[in-house]
Design an enzyme around this catalytic site. Sequence first.
Site, PDB file in Angstrom:
ATOM      1  N   LEU A  88       0.830  -1.201   0.000  1.00 15.76           N
ATOM      2  CA  LEU A  88       0.000   0.000   0.000  1.00 15.76           C
ATOM      3  C   LEU A  88       0.865   1.252   0.000  1.00 15.76           C
ATOM      4  O   LEU A  88       0.408   2.314   0.403  1.00 15.76           O
ATOM      5  CB  LEU A  88      -0.938   0.008   1.218  1.00 15.76           C
ATOM      6  CG  LEU A  88      -2.095  -0.995   1.185  1.00 15.76           C
ATOM      7  CD1 LEU A  88      -2.939  -0.872   2.462  1.00 15.76           C
ATOM      8  CD2 LEU A  88      -2.975  -0.777  -0.045  1.00 15.76           C
ATOM      9  N   CYS A 144       8.262  -9.179 -13.989  1.00 13.91           N
ATOM     10  CA  CYS A 144       7.201 -10.146 -13.667  1.00 13.91           C
ATOM     11  C   CYS A 144       5.790  -9.589 -13.774  1.00 13.91           C
ATOM     12  O   CYS A 144       4.938 -10.180 -14.436  1.00 13.91           O
ATOM     13  CB  CYS A 144       7.419 -10.705 -12.264  1.00 13.91           C
ATOM     14  SG  CYS A 144       8.914 -11.680 -12.080  1.00 13.91           S
ATOM     15  N   VAL A 187       5.871   5.875  -8.064  1.00 15.46           N
ATOM     16  CA  VAL A 187       5.764   6.265  -9.460  1.00 15.46           C
ATOM     17  C   VAL A 187       5.324   5.095 -10.342  1.00 15.46           C
ATOM     18  O   VAL A 187       5.122   5.248 -11.534  1.00 15.46           O
ATOM     19  CB  VAL A 187       7.117   6.842  -9.936  1.00 15.46           C
ATOM     20  CG1 VAL A 187       8.152   5.768 -10.109  1.00 15.46           C
ATOM     21  CG2 VAL A 187       6.946   7.666 -11.197  1.00 15.46           C
TER      22      VAL A 187
END
Length: 614
Positions: A334, A344, A338
Amino acid sequence: MPSRLARSFPSSHSIASTFSPGSSTPGSWTANPWLRDTPDTSPPSSDAGSPKLQANQADDGGPTAAVIAYHNPHIQVNVVDLNENRIKSWNSAHLPIHEDGLLKVVRTARDGTVDKTVALPGLPRTIELKKRQPNLVFSTSVVEAIGEADIIFICVNTPTKTHGIGAGAMADVSAIESATRTVAKHAKLGAIIVEKSTVPCGTAQMIHDILRYYRPDVEFEVLSNPEFLAEGTAVENLMHPDRILIGSAQTLAGLRAAAVVKEVYGAWVPAARIVTVNTFSSELAKLVANTMLAQRISSVNAVSAMCEELGLGADVEDVSLAIGKDARLGSKFLQAGVGFGGSCFEKDILNLAYLARELHLDVVADYWLAVLRMNEDQRRRFARNVVRELNGSLRGKKIAILGFAFKDGTNDTRNSIAVHVIKDLAMEMPREIAIFDPGCASAEIREEVEKAGLTPSQLERVKILTNWRDCVQEASAVCILTQWKQFRGRKLGSVASGNKKGRKLAVDWVTSCVADKVDISEMDILALEELARDKSSAAGDDPLERLAPLAPCPEECQHCRVGSEETHDQEPVDWAEVASMMQERRWVFDGRNVVNRLELQGLGFRVRGIGKGF
């Protein structure tokens, strides 16, 4: 089960680098008819055909094999790769990937240890640690290792397809096909085949079909055992996993094979954390896990945009703190920023969305793709803010980029957020874009920037530097894009990230768990090492001094030569000094909410963080 099991790990690019075709950066998503109304961008994929790039790529097989060997000294573990340079790296002090603690694990299993008597303050007696024989081998003997193995882990690269049906979204499993054909020809009777790679659902069945084609009279069990590792903390994740997932056919033979693999992990992982499911559920779980983690990041980044535009002083970190206290949500992932990068998340989201589209679940596919749209908008919005605050133009101005790796604690530059931001900023034709990252080699940064599609005129404005002073000198703005601790600053408050779990151990705990044992495990030794570190500030990576000496590198070692020629500054940034070096206005755009905004403002900076309302 034999008392001495050989484990063969064809590593991430071993068979792929020889048998599968090369690939290149995929084209625009909008070129794919199945991806309707998606943004016009080009997520980079791993290049299975480029030996030069392979040397920079993360490899799940090596770390996993090393940790398995580390905790199972009675098992012979072979890691095989056709790339001789990569194997040379694994057999040296210069491993092909950077992970905290990995070299020590590799040295313990690869080189063995010496006899050691441990006497620490507080322990009721001395503890004898017996000499350990090597049981981890890195070699190019692919066929021989496969033929000897009782369990074969396939850990090859599965990049996004770059051409044909599903290009830019579907996983390319050609490397797995090639690896499986080699395994099928040389595996012995009864060998268990385990897919470690992140794969589309149904890959285990494909592997099984290939095995049956080449060996119709032999029944092999194929398992799914996906990796849940975060780069930068891979060793920690392997040592203390949240779960080990093993998928198998729900037959007696399949469950028996799963039990064998479970026993390997059981050497150090509690049984309650080893989860067994069917094969297809295991394959899907890996894709969904990464997609939902990315979803949380995009969700909080969407909130950060609202906080910035409300204009009432809303702070995304306050919002994250509040909602993270909800037990149903939790506080992890949380942290606004940016955007997410790396090799992945985008790949797995695209794979999952493609699967949904193929199943005619268009709404489901659009839902997952919205996560990527939000991520792209977050990084583009960051670049737009830089231009807007600098009076709408970067002409004649120098922009300093602190951080290029996609996250701290790793030297992985693949699909870094920084390269996307740099590309957007370069379109404004600034005087210079200076880049400094304390963990990445300049050549790797240059390679990624050159693949971003900049024009020659834009490229010549990009400078890669090895210290932060040269980077910020005469800059109009500093952009922090990776959360390296050096960027928090000297004597300044900061937002710390707690990646590692604290494991400070009391003497009585170590005594009760270790001191009275006859058979000391590597987990017990880790406890002793932690106690030794508590007693000595200069303990280092080998506080018990049980590792065998490293063999010296040859005189022509390129790693040593590069290291002597290019030393990256590890000194914390002195923001007071930075203030005296920059051009007036002195903007800091904190893409990771690393610095203390109020203290930097006190030094004369204008600071814009992610999700910080004005």
